[in-house]
Motif scaffolding. Structure first.
Motif, PDB file in Angstrom:
ATOM      1  N   ASN A   1      -2.018  13.927 -10.154  1.00  0.00           N
ATOM      2  CA  ASN A   1      -3.356  14.031 -10.720  1.00  0.00           C
ATOM      3  C   ASN A   1      -4.240  12.903 -10.199  1.00  0.00           C
ATOM      4  OD1 ASN A   1      -3.050  16.300 -12.417  1.00  0.00           O
ATOM      5  ND2 ASN A   1      -1.869  15.042 -13.854  1.00  0.00           N
ATOM      6  N   VAL A   2      -5.542  13.176 -10.140  1.00  0.00           N
ATOM      7  CA  VAL A   2      -6.482  12.158  -9.667  1.00  0.00           C
ATOM      8  C   VAL A   2      -6.443  10.919 -10.559  1.00  0.00           C
ATOM      9  CG1 VAL A   2      -8.943  11.631  -9.502  1.00  0.00           C
ATOM     10  CG2 VAL A   2      -8.046  13.661  -8.397  1.00  0.00           C
ATOM     11  N   TRP A   3      -6.327  11.117 -11.867  1.00  0.00           N
ATOM     12  CA  TRP A   3      -6.307   9.952 -12.745  1.00  0.00           C
ATOM     13  C   TRP A   3      -5.070   9.102 -12.506  1.00  0.00           C
ATOM     14  CZ3 TRP A   3      -2.461   8.745 -16.103  1.00  0.00           C
ATOM     15  CH2 TRP A   3      -1.602   9.772 -16.531  1.00  0.00           C
ATOM     16  N   GLU A   4      -3.944   9.761 -12.099  1.00  0.00           N
ATOM     17  CA  GLU A   4      -2.748   8.991 -11.749  1.00  0.00           C
ATOM     18  C   GLU A   4      -2.973   8.205 -10.465  1.00  0.00           C
ATOM     19  OE1 GLU A   4       1.292  11.112 -13.021  1.00  0.00           O
ATOM     20  OE2 GLU A   4       0.008  12.442 -11.868  1.00  0.00           O
ATOM     21  N   ALA A   5      -3.626   8.850  -9.498  1.00  0.00           N
ATOM     22  CA  ALA A   5      -3.924   8.155  -8.247  1.00  0.00           C
ATOM     23  C   ALA A   5      -4.813   6.942  -8.517  1.00  0.00           C
ATOM     24  CB  ALA A   5      -4.614   9.113  -7.274  1.00  0.00           C
ATOM     25  N   ASN A   6      -5.772   7.096  -9.428  1.00  0.00           N
ATOM     26  CA  ASN A   6      -6.649   5.975  -9.779  1.00  0.00           C
ATOM     27  C   ASN A   6      -5.864   4.865 -10.464  1.00  0.00           C
ATOM     28  OD1 ASN A   6     -10.078   6.950 -10.249  1.00  0.00           O
ATOM     29  ND2 ASN A   6      -8.618   7.800  -8.834  1.00  0.00           N
ATOM     30  N   ALA A   7      -4.942   5.251 -11.352  1.00  0.00           N
ATOM     31  CA  ALA A   7      -4.117   4.234 -12.028  1.00  0.00           C
ATOM     32  C   ALA A   7      -3.260   3.477 -11.029  1.00  0.00           C
ATOM     33  CB  ALA A   7      -3.242   4.896 -13.089  1.00  0.00           C
ATOM     34  N   HIS A   8      -2.732   4.198 -10.050  1.00  0.00           N
ATOM     35  CA  HIS A   8      -1.928   3.528  -9.018  1.00  0.00           C
ATOM     36  C   HIS A   8      -2.789   2.555  -8.218  1.00  0.00           C
ATOM     37  CE1 HIS A   8       1.040   7.149  -9.171  1.00  0.00           C
ATOM     38  NE2 HIS A   8       1.242   6.272 -10.143  1.00  0.00           N
ATOM     39  N   TYR A   9      -4.037   2.939  -7.978  1.00  0.00           N
ATOM     40  CA  TYR A   9      -4.926   2.023  -7.264  1.00  0.00           C
ATOM     41  C   TYR A   9      -5.190   0.773  -8.108  1.00  0.00           C
ATOM     42  CZ  TYR A   9      -8.800  -0.248  -5.111  1.00  0.00           C
ATOM     43  OH  TYR A   9      -9.583  -1.224  -4.545  1.00  0.00           O
TER      44      TYR A   9
ATOM     45  N   ARG B  87       9.028  -2.220  -4.990  1.00  0.00           N
ATOM     46  CA  ARG B  87       8.473  -0.863  -4.952  1.00  0.00           C
ATOM     47  C   ARG B  87       8.879  -0.097  -6.224  1.00  0.00           C
ATOM     48  NH1 ARG B  87       7.157   2.750  -0.746  1.00  0.00           N
ATOM     49  NH2 ARG B  87       7.712   1.112   0.757  1.00  0.00           N
ATOM     50  N   PRO B  88       7.948   0.505  -6.930  1.00  0.00           N
ATOM     51  CA  PRO B  88       8.286   1.185  -8.189  1.00  0.00           C
ATOM     52  C   PRO B  88       9.016   2.505  -7.937  1.00  0.00           C
ATOM     53  CG  PRO B  88       5.977   1.525  -7.670  1.00  0.00           C
ATOM     54  CD  PRO B  88       6.502   0.555  -6.637  1.00  0.00           C
ATOM     55  N   THR B  89      10.025   2.744  -8.747  1.00  0.00           N
ATOM     56  CA  THR B  89      10.742   4.018  -8.671  1.00  0.00           C
ATOM     57  C   THR B  89      10.642   4.789  -9.976  1.00  0.00           C
ATOM     58  OG1 THR B  89      12.783   2.875  -9.325  1.00  0.00           O
ATOM     59  CG2 THR B  89      12.386   3.145  -6.953  1.00  0.00           C
ATOM     60  N   THR B  90      10.085   4.153 -11.011  1.00  0.00           N
ATOM     61  CA  THR B  90       9.881   4.831 -12.292  1.00  0.00           C
ATOM     62  C   THR B  90       8.522   4.405 -12.851  1.00  0.00           C
ATOM     63  OG1 THR B  90      10.777   3.062 -13.692  1.00  0.00           O
ATOM     64  CG2 THR B  90      12.354   4.635 -12.756  1.00  0.00           C
ATOM     65  N   ASP B  91       8.050   5.135 -13.851  1.00  0.00           N
ATOM     66  CA  ASP B  91       6.779   4.764 -14.480  1.00  0.00           C
ATOM     67  C   ASP B  91       6.879   3.423 -15.187  1.00  0.00           C
ATOM     68  OD1 ASP B  91       5.594   7.050 -13.599  1.00  0.00           O
ATOM     69  OD2 ASP B  91       5.859   8.159 -15.470  1.00  0.00           O
TER      70      ASP B  91
ATOM     71  N   ALA C 279      -9.880  10.785   0.870  1.00  0.00           N
ATOM     72  CA  ALA C 279     -10.283  11.361  -0.406  1.00  0.00           C
ATOM     73  C   ALA C 279      -9.930  12.845  -0.516  1.00  0.00           C
ATOM     74  CB  ALA C 279     -11.785  11.167  -0.597  1.00  0.00           C
ATOM     75  N   LEU C 280     -10.141  13.581   0.561  1.00  0.00           N
ATOM     76  CA  LEU C 280      -9.874  15.023   0.485  1.00  0.00           C
ATOM     77  C   LEU C 280      -8.375  15.304   0.355  1.00  0.00           C
ATOM     78  CD1 LEU C 280     -12.493  16.497   2.980  1.00  0.00           C
ATOM     79  CD2 LEU C 280     -12.651  16.194   0.492  1.00  0.00           C
ATOM     80  N   THR C 281      -7.556  14.405   0.868  1.00  0.00           N
ATOM     81  CA  THR C 281      -6.108  14.543   0.672  1.00  0.00           C
ATOM     82  C   THR C 281      -5.759  14.285  -0.789  1.00  0.00           C
ATOM     83  OG1 THR C 281      -5.668  13.826   2.941  1.00  0.00           O
ATOM     84  CG2 THR C 281      -3.854  13.643   1.364  1.00  0.00           C
ATOM     85  N   THR C 282      -6.403  13.282  -1.371  1.00  0.00           N
ATOM     86  CA  THR C 282      -6.159  12.979  -2.788  1.00  0.00           C
ATOM     87  C   THR C 282      -6.515  14.167  -3.663  1.00  0.00           C
ATOM     88  OG1 THR C 282      -6.615  10.625  -2.419  1.00  0.00           O
ATOM     89  CG2 THR C 282      -6.781  11.426  -4.681  1.00  0.00           C
TER      90      THR C 282
ATOM     91  N   ALA D 280       0.835  -1.212   0.000  1.00  0.00           N
ATOM     92  CA  ALA D 280       0.000   0.000   0.000  1.00  0.00           C
ATOM     93  C   ALA D 280       0.860   1.248   0.000  1.00  0.00           C
ATOM     94  CB  ALA D 280      -0.915  -0.012   1.211  1.00  0.00           C
ATOM     95  N   THR D 281       2.043   1.171   0.589  1.00  0.00           N
ATOM     96  CA  THR D 281       2.901   2.355   0.701  1.00  0.00           C
ATOM     97  C   THR D 281       3.723   2.600  -0.557  1.00  0.00           C
ATOM     98  OG1 THR D 281       4.747   1.095   1.653  1.00  0.00           O
ATOM     99  CG2 THR D 281       3.074   1.917   3.176  1.00  0.00           C
ATOM    100  N   TRP D 282       3.603   1.728  -1.553  1.00  0.00           N
ATOM    101  CA  TRP D 282       4.380   1.914  -2.778  1.00  0.00           C
ATOM    102  C   TRP D 282       3.924   3.162  -3.529  1.00  0.00           C
ATOM    103  CZ3 TRP D 282       4.850  -3.623  -5.352  1.00  0.00           C
ATOM    104  CH2 TRP D 282       5.582  -4.459  -4.490  1.00  0.00           C
ATOM    105  N   TRP D 283       2.661   3.520  -3.358  1.00  0.00           N
ATOM    106  CA  TRP D 283       2.127   4.736  -3.978  1.00  0.00           C
ATOM    107  C   TRP D 283       1.517   5.595  -2.864  1.00  0.00           C
ATOM    108  CZ3 TRP D 283       1.174  -0.182  -5.906  1.00  0.00           C
ATOM    109  CH2 TRP D 283       1.726  -0.475  -7.165  1.00  0.00           C
ATOM    110  N   SER D 284       1.758   6.887  -2.909  1.00  0.00           N
ATOM    111  CA  SER D 284       1.370   7.755  -1.796  1.00  0.00           C
ATOM    112  C   SER D 284      -0.133   7.913  -1.646  1.00  0.00           C
ATOM    113  CB  SER D 284       2.020   9.133  -1.969  1.00  0.00           C
ATOM    114  OG  SER D 284       1.670   9.675  -3.242  1.00  0.00           O
ATOM    115  N   SER D 285      -0.901   7.663  -2.705  1.00  0.00           N
ATOM    116  CA  SER D 285      -2.336   7.947  -2.656  1.00  0.00           C
ATOM    117  C   SER D 285      -3.190   6.764  -2.219  1.00  0.00           C
ATOM    118  CB  SER D 285      -2.804   8.405  -4.040  1.00  0.00           C
ATOM    119  OG  SER D 285      -2.459   7.441  -5.016  1.00  0.00           O
ATOM    120  N   ASN D 286      -2.626   5.568  -2.159  1.00  0.00           N
ATOM    121  CA  ASN D 286      -3.464   4.389  -1.940  1.00  0.00           C
ATOM    122  C   ASN D 286      -4.198   4.391  -0.611  1.00  0.00           C
ATOM    123  OD1 ASN D 286      -3.212   3.082  -4.349  1.00  0.00           O
ATOM    124  ND2 ASN D 286      -1.400   1.920  -3.761  1.00  0.00           N
ATOM    125  N   LEU D 287      -3.570   4.901   0.425  1.00  0.00           N
ATOM    126  CA  LEU D 287      -4.210   4.921   1.739  1.00  0.00           C
ATOM    127  C   LEU D 287      -4.656   6.316   2.134  1.00  0.00           C
ATOM    128  CD1 LEU D 287      -1.882   2.484   3.751  1.00  0.00           C
ATOM    129  CD2 LEU D 287      -4.049   1.978   2.590  1.00  0.00           C
TER     130      LEU D 287
END
Length: 506
Positions: free
Chosen positions: A108-116, A363-367, A95-98, A85-92
Motif C-alpha cells: 500500500n502507498v501508506w506503507e511505502a510512505n511509512a517505510h520512507y 535490514r528489517p525482516t518483520t514489522d 512514483a509510477l512503480t509505487t 535504501a534497499t531495506w525497503w523495496s519502495s524507497n528508490l
C-alpha cells in the motif's frame, strides 16, 4: 577591609577533592571528548554525539575542517544511504512503480510512505553525510508534504530524495524543484488547478510559508497572480497518476506579485514560473525568513534580529547558496553561546538515543524489527517525521515538545532501549558488561566514562550524585562484570544520562 580567607578545613576538603579527581582519572583511559564548541556543532548538525564521531572530527583536523567537508557531501562516501535504501523495496522506486505496486496489492502507498519515514530516521543514525541528512530533514519540514498516503503518497519518496539532493545547494534551485514537484502540487491543489479555476492554495502557501512570509505585505491580488503563474503543472490524480506540464491548463495574461511582473503571454508557463520563483528566492523578505528559520533550528528559539539580518545578508551576497549561510551561523558568537538552548523533537530524541547507546540496526525482516519500530517509538514520544498534518511543518521550539507526557514517553523509550528490551528484533545492543572500559574500576570512573560516551563531556559531582542515588552505589565502589550493577542495574544507570536535559536537548 575584610579579607576573606579559606579555612583550614575547607582547604583540606579541596585538597582531598582534587586528589580524588586525579585518582579517578587514573583508573581508566579517559574516553576522549571534543571541546565545547565542537560538541555544540556536532549536536546541532548531526543525529547526535558518539565517540566515533568525535574521532572522525579529530581525524579531519578539527571541527571547522570537518564541517567544511560535510558541507561538500559529494566528497564523502554515501555507503549507508545506498545500502539502507534497499531495506525497503519502495524507497528508490519511481512514483509510477509505487502506485503500480499499490494497485497490485504488493505494498500500500501508506506503507511505502511509512517505510520512507523510517528510512529518513535510519539515515540520520548511520549516514556518513550527517550534515546533509540534517539539512534534508530541515528542508523537508520547511517544504512540508505529509506522509499520510492519499494523493501525495505515490510521489512522496521521490520528493524526499529530490530535497536531499539539493539540500546543501542553492535555495533558488531547491525552490524551483519543490514548487513544481508532483507531491507538492498534489498536496496543495496545484496539480488540478486550471486556467478557468486557478486553485489559490499553493500560490498562497508559496508566499506565506515557503518564501517571503506575511510580513512582506502581499495582497489577495498577489495571491491570485501567484496561483495563475503556477497553473499548468498537472498530475492525473486517481487515474494514470502521470505528472506533466499541460499548456492548455496555463492561465495567460499579465501577472504581478509584489515587485515581480510578467506579460505571461505564452501558454507554456514554465518560463514565467521559473522567473517568478527566482524572484521570490532572492527577495529580501525570503532571505530574512529563511535566516530566522535556520537560526531557530540551529541556535535558539528566539534568535536576535542582529543574527537574522547577518545571515540574510550572507544569503543574498552568495546568490541564495545555503552552505555560506551555515558557515556564518556556526561562526557567530550567538551560536557559540547557545549551548542548552534547543530541545530535541521526538524523532531527534529517538535518533540520538540509538546513536548514544550504539545500537546497530539491520535490514528489517518483520514489522517488529527496529528499522520499522523506530517509527512507533517516535510516535510514542509525540510525532513521526513528516507526520504533521498542516502545510506549515511541525513546530521547532521547546514549548511544543516539553510537556509532561512527552517527558514520560521519552523516559519510557530510553529505559526500554537501555535494557535492550524493545525493539528486540533487527537490532543489536551493547551488553551491560560492554559499558565497562576496563575489567575493574571505581563507580565514579564508570560514571565519568558513561558521561563522556553518551553526553560527550566529563562527569560532574552532581551527575555522580544522581547516579549514586539511582543505583544506591557509592562513588568508591569497585565495579566488575560480576557486580550487581552490571548484572541487574545497568539500564537504570544508563537512563541517568539519557533522561538528562543534556541528552533531551541538543
Amino acid at each position: 577591609m575584610t579579607v576573606l580567607q579559606i579555612s583550614p578545613r575547607t582547604a583540606t576538603k579541596k585538597k582531598k577533592k582534587k586528589k580524588k579527581a586525579k585518582k579517578v582519572a587514573k583508573t581508566y583511559p579517559a574516553t576522549k571528548v571534543l571541546d565545547a564548541r565542537a560538541l555544540l556543532v556536532v549536536n546541532r548538525f548531526t543525529g547526535g554525539w558518539t565517540p566515533g564521531l568525535g574521532a572522525e572530527v579529530t581525524r579531519s583536523g578539527g571541527i571547522d575542517k570537518w564541517f567544511a567537508k560535510q558541507l561538500s557531501p559529494a566528497s564523502l562516501p554515501d555507503t549507508f544511504y545506498d545500502s539502507s535504501a534497499t531495506w525497503w523495496s519502495s524507497n528508490l522506486a519511481p512514483a509510477l512503480t509505487t502506485i503500480a505496486r499499490h494497485y497490485a496489492g504488493t505494498e500500500n502507498v501508506w506503507e511505502a510512505n511509512a517505510h520512507y519515514q523510517a528510512w529518513s530516521m535510519i539515515r540520520r543514525i548511520g549516514s556518513e553525510r550527517q550534515v546533509l541528512e540534517t539539512m534534508a530533514n530541515f528542508w523537508e519540514h520547511h517544504f512540508h508534504v505529509p506522509t499520510d498516503g492519499g494523493q501525495t503518497g505515490a510521489y512522496r519518496q521521490e520528493y524526499g530524495r529530490l530535497i536531499r539532493r539539493l539540500a546543501l545547494g542553492k535555495f533558488d534551485e531547491l525552490l524551483n524543484a519543490v514548487s513544481t514537484d508532483p507531491a507538492m502540487g498534489a498536496f496543495l491543489g496545484n496539480a488540478t488547478s486550471t486556467k478557468s479555476a486557478p486553485n489559490e492554495n499553493q500560490g498562497r502557501e508559496l508566499l506565506e510559508l515557503h518564501t517571503v512570509g506575511r510580513e512582506a505585505g502581499y495582497t489577495e491580488d498577489d495571491v491570485k497572480s501567484s496561483a495563475r503563474i503556477l497553473t499548468g503543472w498537472r498530475v492525473d490524480l486517481w487515474n494514470t497518476w502521470v505528472a506533466a506540464y499541460n499548456p492548455a491548463a496555463h492561465w495567460t495574461g499579465p501577472v504581478k506579485v509584489l515587485g515581480f511582473s510578467h506579460a505571461n503571454t505564452s501558454s507554456d508557463g514554465r518560463a514565467v514560473t521559473k522567473a517568478y520563483l527566482d524572484y521570490l528566492a532572492r527577495h529580501p523578505s525570503t532571505a530574512r525568513r529563511l535566516a530566522r528559520k535556520l537560526a531557530v533550528h540551529f541556535v535558539s528559539d528566539a534568535p536576535s534580529n542582529g543574527l537574522v539580518e547577518h545571515l540574510a545578508s550572507v544569503y543574498l551576497a552568495n546568490d541564495t547558496a545555503i552552505a555560506p549561510v551555515l558557515k556564518a551561523l556556526v561562526a557567530s558568537a550567538e551560536f557559540k553561546a547557545s549551548a542548552g538552548k534547543k530541545t530535541r523533537t521526538p524523532e531527534e530524541d529517538v535518533i540520538a538515543t540509538y546513536r548514544a547507546l550504539g545500537v546497530k540496526i539491520t535490514r528489517p525482516t518483520t514489522d517488529e524489527a527496529a528499522a520499522n519500530a523506530i517509527l512507533w517509538q517516535a510516535n510514542q514520544i509525540g510525532m513521526t517525521p513528516f507526520g504533521w498534518p498542516r502545510p506549515d511543518g511541525r513546530p521547532d521550539v521547546a514549548s511544543a515538545w516539553t510537556s509532561v507526557s512527552r517527558m514520560l514517553s521519552s523516559f519510557e523509550v530510553h529505559y526500554t532501549m537501555s535494557g535492550g528490551w524493545w525493539p528486540d528484533k533487527g537490532a543489536s545492543y551493547k551488553k551491560p558488561s560492554g559499558w565497562l572500559p576496563k575489567a575493574s574500576l571505581r563507580f565514579d570512573a564508570l560514571v565519568d566514562h558513561l558521561s563522556r560516551s553518551i553526553l560527550g563531556r566529563p562527569s560532574t559531582p552532581f551527575l555522580l550524585k544522581v547516579a549514586s542515588q539511582a543505583t544506591g552505589i557509592p562513588a568508591a565502589a569497585t565495579i566488575t562484570a560480576k557486580h550487581d550493577l552490571v548484572r541487574w542495574q545497568m539500564p537504570r544507570l544508563l537512563t541517568v544520562f539519557l533522561d538528562n536535559p543534556l541528552h533531551i536537548g541538543r
